[in-house]
Write an enzyme that holds these catalytic residues in place. Structure first.
Site, PDB file in Angstrom:
ATOM      1  N   THR A  39      46.375  53.356  82.751  1.00  0.00           N
ATOM      2  CA  THR A  39      44.966  53.701  82.977  1.00  0.00           C
ATOM      3  C   THR A  39      44.709  55.181  82.719  1.00  0.00           C
ATOM      4  O   THR A  39      43.558  55.593  82.641  1.00  0.00           O
ATOM      5  CB  THR A  39      44.540  53.394  84.431  1.00  0.00           C
ATOM      6  OG1 THR A  39      45.441  54.083  85.320  1.00  0.00           O
ATOM      7  CG2 THR A  39      44.572  51.913  84.713  1.00  0.00           C
ATOM      8  N   TYR A 147      47.019  45.257  95.387  1.00  0.00           N
ATOM      9  CA  TYR A 147      46.892  46.701  95.604  1.00  0.00           C
ATOM     10  C   TYR A 147      47.143  47.031  97.076  1.00  0.00           C
ATOM     11  O   TYR A 147      48.006  47.849  97.401  1.00  0.00           O
ATOM     12  CB  TYR A 147      45.496  47.143  95.169  1.00  0.00           C
ATOM     13  CG  TYR A 147      45.258  48.630  95.248  1.00  0.00           C
ATOM     14  CD1 TYR A 147      45.846  49.502  94.341  1.00  0.00           C
ATOM     15  CD2 TYR A 147      44.418  49.165  96.225  1.00  0.00           C
ATOM     16  CE1 TYR A 147      45.619  50.868  94.401  1.00  0.00           C
ATOM     17  CE2 TYR A 147      44.175  50.522  96.291  1.00  0.00           C
ATOM     18  CZ  TYR A 147      44.770  51.383  95.377  1.00  0.00           C
ATOM     19  OH  TYR A 147      44.530  52.735  95.457  1.00  0.00           O
ATOM     20  N   TYR A 161      62.944  54.962 104.192  1.00  0.00           N
ATOM     21  CA  TYR A 161      63.814  55.954 103.539  1.00  0.00           C
ATOM     22  C   TYR A 161      63.913  57.214 104.402  1.00  0.00           C
ATOM     23  O   TYR A 161      64.959  57.862 104.442  1.00  0.00           O
ATOM     24  CB  TYR A 161      63.305  56.305 102.129  1.00  0.00           C
ATOM     25  CG  TYR A 161      63.934  55.475 101.041  1.00  0.00           C
ATOM     26  CD1 TYR A 161      63.564  54.142 100.851  1.00  0.00           C
ATOM     27  CD2 TYR A 161      64.918  55.992 100.207  1.00  0.00           C
ATOM     28  CE1 TYR A 161      64.135  53.357  99.859  1.00  0.00           C
ATOM     29  CE2 TYR A 161      65.501  55.222  99.207  1.00  0.00           C
ATOM     30  CZ  TYR A 161      65.110  53.909  99.041  1.00  0.00           C
ATOM     31  OH  TYR A 161      65.696  53.142  98.064  1.00  0.00           O
ATOM     32  N   GLN A 164      66.123  56.026 107.535  1.00  0.00           N
ATOM     33  CA  GLN A 164      67.497  55.634 107.187  1.00  0.00           C
ATOM     34  C   GLN A 164      68.273  56.732 106.455  1.00  0.00           C
ATOM     35  O   GLN A 164      69.453  56.921 106.686  1.00  0.00           O
ATOM     36  CB  GLN A 164      67.425  54.374 106.322  1.00  0.00           C
ATOM     37  CG  GLN A 164      68.707  53.579 106.281  1.00  0.00           C
ATOM     38  CD  GLN A 164      68.488  52.210 105.619  1.00  0.00           C
ATOM     39  OE1 GLN A 164      67.387  51.655 105.637  1.00  0.00           O
ATOM     40  NE2 GLN A 164      69.535  51.687 105.022  1.00  0.00           N
ATOM     41  N   ARG A 188      34.485  51.705  89.272  1.00  0.00           N
ATOM     42  CA  ARG A 188      34.326  52.413  90.545  1.00  0.00           C
ATOM     43  C   ARG A 188      32.871  52.846  90.685  1.00  0.00           C
ATOM     44  O   ARG A 188      32.216  53.214  89.713  1.00  0.00           O
ATOM     45  CB  ARG A 188      35.272  53.607  90.624  1.00  0.00           C
ATOM     46  CG  ARG A 188      36.677  53.143  90.967  1.00  0.00           C
ATOM     47  CD  ARG A 188      37.594  54.266  91.312  1.00  0.00           C
ATOM     48  NE  ARG A 188      38.465  54.600  90.215  1.00  0.00           N
ATOM     49  CZ  ARG A 188      39.503  55.412  90.319  1.00  0.00           C
ATOM     50  NH1 ARG A 188      39.786  55.981  91.465  1.00  0.00           N
ATOM     51  NH2 ARG A 188      40.254  55.669  89.280  1.00  0.00           N
TER      52      ARG A 188
HETATM   53  N1  LIG Z   1      40.733  57.901  93.267  1.00  0.00           N
HETATM   54  C1  LIG Z   1      40.633  57.393  94.468  1.00  0.00           C
HETATM   55  O1  LIG Z   1      39.525  57.323  95.036  1.00  0.00           O
HETATM   56  C2  LIG Z   1      41.862  56.902  95.193  1.00  0.00           C
HETATM   57  C3  LIG Z   1      41.697  56.371  96.480  1.00  0.00           C
HETATM   58  C4  LIG Z   1      42.822  55.920  97.161  1.00  0.00           C
HETATM   59  C5  LIG Z   1      44.081  56.024  96.599  1.00  0.00           C
HETATM   60  N2  LIG Z   1      44.206  56.543  95.349  1.00  0.00           N
HETATM   61  C6  LIG Z   1      45.565  56.596  94.776  1.00  0.00           C
HETATM   62  O2  LIG Z   1      45.765  57.814  94.087  1.00  0.00           O
HETATM   63  C7  LIG Z   1      46.570  57.584  92.928  1.00  0.00           C
HETATM   64  C8  LIG Z   1      45.862  58.110  91.684  1.00  0.00           C
HETATM   65  O3  LIG Z   1      44.607  57.448  91.565  1.00  0.00           O
HETATM   66  P1  LIG Z   1      43.603  57.792  90.365  1.00  0.00           P
HETATM   67  O4  LIG Z   1      42.233  57.637  90.887  1.00  0.00           O
HETATM   68  O5  LIG Z   1      44.006  59.059  89.728  1.00  0.00           O
HETATM   69  O6  LIG Z   1      43.893  56.549  89.409  1.00  0.00           O
HETATM   70  P2  LIG Z   1      44.141  56.514  87.828  1.00  0.00           P
HETATM   71  O7  LIG Z   1      44.171  55.093  87.432  1.00  0.00           O
HETATM   72  O8  LIG Z   1      43.193  57.430  87.134  1.00  0.00           O
HETATM   73  O9  LIG Z   1      45.580  57.140  87.718  1.00  0.00           O
HETATM   74  C9  LIG Z   1      46.759  56.407  87.905  1.00  0.00           C
HETATM   75  C10 LIG Z   1      47.778  56.876  86.883  1.00  0.00           C
HETATM   76  O10 LIG Z   1      49.004  56.176  87.081  1.00  0.00           O
HETATM   77  C11 LIG Z   1      49.490  55.745  85.816  1.00  0.00           C
HETATM   78  N3  LIG Z   1      50.350  54.571  86.048  1.00  0.00           N
HETATM   79  C12 LIG Z   1      49.979  53.357  86.517  1.00  0.00           C
HETATM   80  N4  LIG Z   1      51.053  52.547  86.624  1.00  0.00           N
HETATM   81  C13 LIG Z   1      52.121  53.279  86.220  1.00  0.00           C
HETATM   82  C14 LIG Z   1      53.504  53.004  86.093  1.00  0.00           C
HETATM   83  N5  LIG Z   1      54.019  51.794  86.393  1.00  0.00           N
HETATM   84  N6  LIG Z   1      54.324  53.995  85.633  1.00  0.00           N
HETATM   85  C15 LIG Z   1      53.826  55.209  85.300  1.00  0.00           C
HETATM   86  N7  LIG Z   1      52.521  55.515  85.385  1.00  0.00           N
HETATM   87  C16 LIG Z   1      51.676  54.567  85.851  1.00  0.00           C
HETATM   88  C17 LIG Z   1      48.233  55.425  85.016  1.00  0.00           C
HETATM   89  O11 LIG Z   1      48.424  55.376  83.626  1.00  0.00           O
HETATM   90  C18 LIG Z   1      47.323  56.586  85.443  1.00  0.00           C
HETATM   91  O12 LIG Z   1      47.527  57.727  84.652  1.00  0.00           O
HETATM   92  C19 LIG Z   1      46.844  56.077  92.867  1.00  0.00           C
HETATM   93  O13 LIG Z   1      48.114  55.834  93.421  1.00  0.00           O
HETATM   94  C20 LIG Z   1      45.777  55.490  93.749  1.00  0.00           C
HETATM   95  O14 LIG Z   1      46.191  54.290  94.357  1.00  0.00           O
HETATM   96  C21 LIG Z   1      43.128  56.970  94.628  1.00  0.00           C
END
Ligand SMILES: NC(=O)c1ccc[n+]([C@@H]2O[C@H](COP(=O)([O-])OP(=O)(O)OC[C@H]3O[C@@H](n4cnc5c(N)ncnc54)[C@H](O)[C@@H]3O)[C@@H](O)[C@H]2O)c1
Length: 349
Positions: A39, A147, A161, A164, A188
């Site tokens: 993404t 999710y 982790y 432990q 979103r």
């Molecule tokens: N933006 C928000 O409002 C929000 C809210 C709660 C939690 N989060 C968490 O923050 C983090 C970042 O969110 P974001 O808004 O930047 O989302 P995003 O989708 O813009 O970024 C996620 C990134 O992770 C990469 N990615 C996904 N699966 C992967 C994998 N298996 N290996 C390597 N890279 C992978 C994607 O390519 C992307 O660059 C996420 O973990 C999300 O769950 C975000």
């Protein structure tokens, strides 16, 4: 000798990850950005590619990674329902196997590791606002479960982790965050509304609009990330990071229409399954522990976001965010509302 670190940011080319990379570079750290581009976008980190302390690696965190680092930020995971539901099995693998691989790396390298957890661990909450002590109300097998439960399992792994193997962990529960560089088509609500308003299309609102959310501007959130990672916390605990100012989705739609000067109307659609009705963080822990609270008002953050999408949609490839940091008056005119009732009968709500 400055205390600079070799940092690893997984998901570094995503929305939040790209800001985190910038923030770490600005403080003199080396940044290894790891992403599978599921993404994320190269455009988000293009301006960092020539930086001498920035390195980009295409890698999927469901596969083990062998690098030498001092600090790990685990952000990799699709964050919007459109993306995480398009391949739910992969979403669980990224959260769970990704966490195991990154925790294994942290254990071997003795690195402190940060997890981007989420308010979704509270599911459709029974208490309001949500404190970190609340265990949540989550459907284990619904369309959002890949999710929500993936992130809950990742939390379990992080704390196990720590208990432990004594891995030093930091756990942020992130609430809705918005800003420039959000993906245009990921469903979103902020990016959806802004893009629809700028294109003059109807703003699609799911449900009757009375469900509430609170929105944190990305710069505030990244400041919270950095404060949490550097805080002295020998007994780690999850920390809510978000903006507690709550508003209904209909109020958000109205504000976006006003700030864009759009003539768009609101179109109501059925609420998708498991969509939480209320969401608002209790940030007392972050305020006590980190002396952190959000500072950027929704109106200001939205104006910056609108300016970004306006330039993006009209194809202007500028360093928009950097310009926006200095932006004062955005010049966006206040405009009358053009919100039409659910029957499309032109009635003002
Ligand atoms: N933006 C928000 O409002 C929000 C809210 C709660 C939690 N989060 C968490 O923050 C983090 C970042 O969110 P974001 O808004 O930047 O989302 P995003 O989708 O813009 O970024 C996620 C990134 O992770 C990469 N990615 C996904 N699966 C992967 C994998 N298996 N290996 C390597 N890279 C992978 C994607 O390519 C992307 O660059 C996420 O973990 C999300 O769950 C975000």
């Amino acid at each position: 000798m400055p205390n600079t670190k070799r940092t690893l940011v997984t998901g570094g080319s995503g929305f939040l990850g790209s800001y985190l990379c910038e923030s770490l570079l600005a403080d003199g750290h080396d940044v290894l950005c790891v992403d599978n581009f599921q993404t994320g976008s190269r455009r988000n980190i293009e301006h960092l590619l020539g930086h001498p302390r920035f390195e980009l690696m295409r890698h999927d965190i469901t596969v083990p990674l062998y690098v030498e680092v001092d600090e790990i930020w685990n952000l990799a995971c699709p964050a919007s329902p459109v993306h995480y539901q398009s391949d739910p099995v992969k979403t669980v693998k990224t959260s769970v196997m990704g966490a195991i691989n990154m925790l294994g790396l942290a254990r071997r390298t003795k690195s402190r590791i940060f997890q981007a957890s989420t308010s979704e661990v509270y599911g459709d909450p029974h208490i309001h606002p949500q404190t970190e002590g609340y265990w949540g109300n989550v459907n284990p097998n619904g369309p959002r479960s890949c999710y929500d439960e993936g992130k809950r399992c990742a939390e379990t792994l992080f704390f196990d982790y720590h208990r432990q193997y004594n891995v030093q962990i930091r756990m942020a529960r992130i609430f809705n965050t918005y800003g420039p560089r959000m993906s245009e088509n990921d469903g979103r609500v902020v990016s959806n509304f802004v893009v629809q308003a700028l294109k003059g299309e109807p703003l699609t609102l799911y449900g009757d609009g009375s469900q509430t959310r609170s929105f944190c501007y990305v710069d505030d959130l990244i400041r919270g990330f950095r404060a949490l990672m550097s805080c002295d916390d020998s007994v780690p605990q999850p920390v809510n990071l978000g903006n507690p100012t709550e508003l209904t989705i209909l109020e958000l739609a109205e504000l976006v229409v006003q700030l864009t000067g759009s003539r768009s109307r609101v179109e109501f659609r059925a609420l998708p399954g498991d969509d939480p009705l209320q969401r608002k963080p209790d940030i007392s822990r972050a305020t006590d522990m980190l002396k952190w609270k959000p500072e950027i008002a929704l109106r200001v953050g939205l104006e910056r976001t609108i300016k970004y999408f306006d330039a993006h949609l009209s194809g202007r490839q500028t360093r928009i965010h950097l310009e926006l940091m200095d932006a004062g008056d955005t010049g966006i005119p206040a405009a009358p509302m053009h919100i039409i009732g659910r029957n499309g009968d032109g009635a003002r709500i």
